[in-house]
Design an enzyme around this catalytic site. Structure first.
Site, PDB file in Angstrom:
ATOM      1  N   GLU A  48      70.755  87.459  43.090  1.00 39.67           N
ATOM      2  CA  GLU A  48      71.174  86.528  44.142  1.00 39.67           C
ATOM      3  C   GLU A  48      69.923  85.868  44.722  1.00 39.67           C
ATOM      4  OE1 GLU A  48      73.680  88.805  46.739  1.00 39.67           O
ATOM      5  OE2 GLU A  48      75.127  89.227  45.149  1.00 39.67           O
ATOM      6  N   GLU A  98      77.315  85.385  53.074  1.00 44.02           N
ATOM      7  CA  GLU A  98      77.560  84.938  51.701  1.00 44.02           C
ATOM      8  C   GLU A  98      77.342  83.434  51.669  1.00 44.02           C
ATOM      9  OE1 GLU A  98      78.093  86.714  49.096  1.00 44.02           O
ATOM     10  OE2 GLU A  98      78.633  88.690  49.907  1.00 44.02           O
TER      11      GLU A  98
END
EC number: 3.5.1.96
Length: 332
Positions: free
Chosen positions: A62, A215
């Site tokens: 990520e 997120e």
């Protein structure tokens, strides 16, 4: 620029810096604490009483949040971002970051709040180390304690940037913190209703910080995050760090969608089947009566909630873990 400003380079190379403490021209102190861990301390006259923990890379693939923290660190080291807050920057899972993988052996964001004691291996050890670093950082009393754990998701999302707000017995969700998230470009917040095993759940529940999992789009490799727009969040973090942020107005939360957890879908066996396409987006709406999942022993998850949406659907998790969350619209 100071060598400690290249924390990501050091982490990717697996190297310890020669100098573990360095000062910027104006006296800001940079202290390398451990692999992927850098503490920034402002000069005393500028310290505004805020302790801000920024973590990324709990999942090694990520990369957009990692790149965001790297930009902030470099600005501090170069003297163009002058902190008024104490800041702890953490790259969570260095080995997974080096490999470009979500994790090496275990999903680290399922290993907090004591879960690491039940496991073994590098990720369990690292989760314990991150808890220790956070505990020490937040040990100063009578200060504001704030933690953002930055992530991107496995799949796309109908709501691209959203936050998860942990739960703890006897604590109320903060309207001013929700307003701060909205001002930073966060479109929705999931209000959780039970203790969790994520990093932000640990700092919220055990250390008393205001803490959130953010997120921020879809996971992509380093250098391929042009479609992930983090400009508003980056600017908000800069204002938090240098102390020039205006106090968020929590009296109105216009434009921020709130959701609560209705049910978790737990995978009990290898017979588990999730009746969703592999590319279904987070926050996809599901109609009442929809057969969402099935498992051994005739276990069935049928949607009966109005306005239900699915987030984090993942049938490939290990048995006993969450394979998805059904959420519904909520109000404070």
């Amino acid at each position: 620029m100071l060598a400690l400003g290249k924390l990501l380079d050091l982490t990717l190379a697996g190297r310890e810096p020669t100098e573990k403490i360095q000062l910027t021209a104006d006296g800001t102190r940079l202290h390398w604490l451990a692999e992927g861990a850098l503490e920034v301390t402002p000069i005393g006259a500028r310290d505004n009483g805020v302790d801000l923990l920024l973590s990324a890379g709990i999942h090694g693939n990520e990369t957009a949040p990692i790149e965001l923290l790297e930009r902030l660190i470099r600005k501090v080291a170069a003297g163009t971002l002058k902190p008024a807050a104490r800041v702890l920057f953490l790259f969570g899972n260095p080995e997974a970051i080096r490999r470009g993988e979500r994790y090496v052996e275990q999903d680290m964001n399922r290993l907090f709040n004591g879960r690491h004691e039940e496991g073994s291996g590098n990720e369990a050890f690292r989760a314990a180390e991150l808890e220790r670093l956070a505990q020490v950082f937040f040990s100063k009393t009578e200060r504001v304690h704030l933690h953002y754990d930055l992530h991107t998701a496995i799949r796309g999302s109908k709501i691209e940037q959203f936050a998860l707000y942990p739960w703890a017995e006897g604590r109320q969700h903060s309207r001013s913190e929700l307003a701060r998230l909205r001002d930073a470009g966060i479109e929705a917040v999931l209000l959780q209703n039970k203790p969790g095993i994520t990093f932000s759940a640990y700092t919220y529940g055990q250390l008393g910080a205001e803490a959130f999992t953010l997120e921020l789009g879809k996971a992509r490799p380093f250098g391929e995050n042009q479609e992930v727009n983090l400009e508003r969040l980056e600017r908000s973090l800069e204002l938090l760090i240098d102390g020039s942020e205006e106090q968020p107005d929590g009296s109105r939360l216009d434009g921020l969608k709130l959701f609560s957890v209705s049910r978790e879908v737990i995978k009990h066996s290898d017979h588990f089947r999730l009746h969703l396409d592999d590319d279904v987006a987070n926050f996809t709406e599901l109609s009442p009566g929809y057969l969402l999942a099935e498992d051994i022993g005739g276990t069935r998850w049928v949607v009966d909630e109005v306005g239900a949406r699915i987030i984090f659907p993942n049938p490939r998790v290990k048995n006993g873990l969450r394979a998805g969350i059904l959420v519904v619209p909520a109000k404070l």
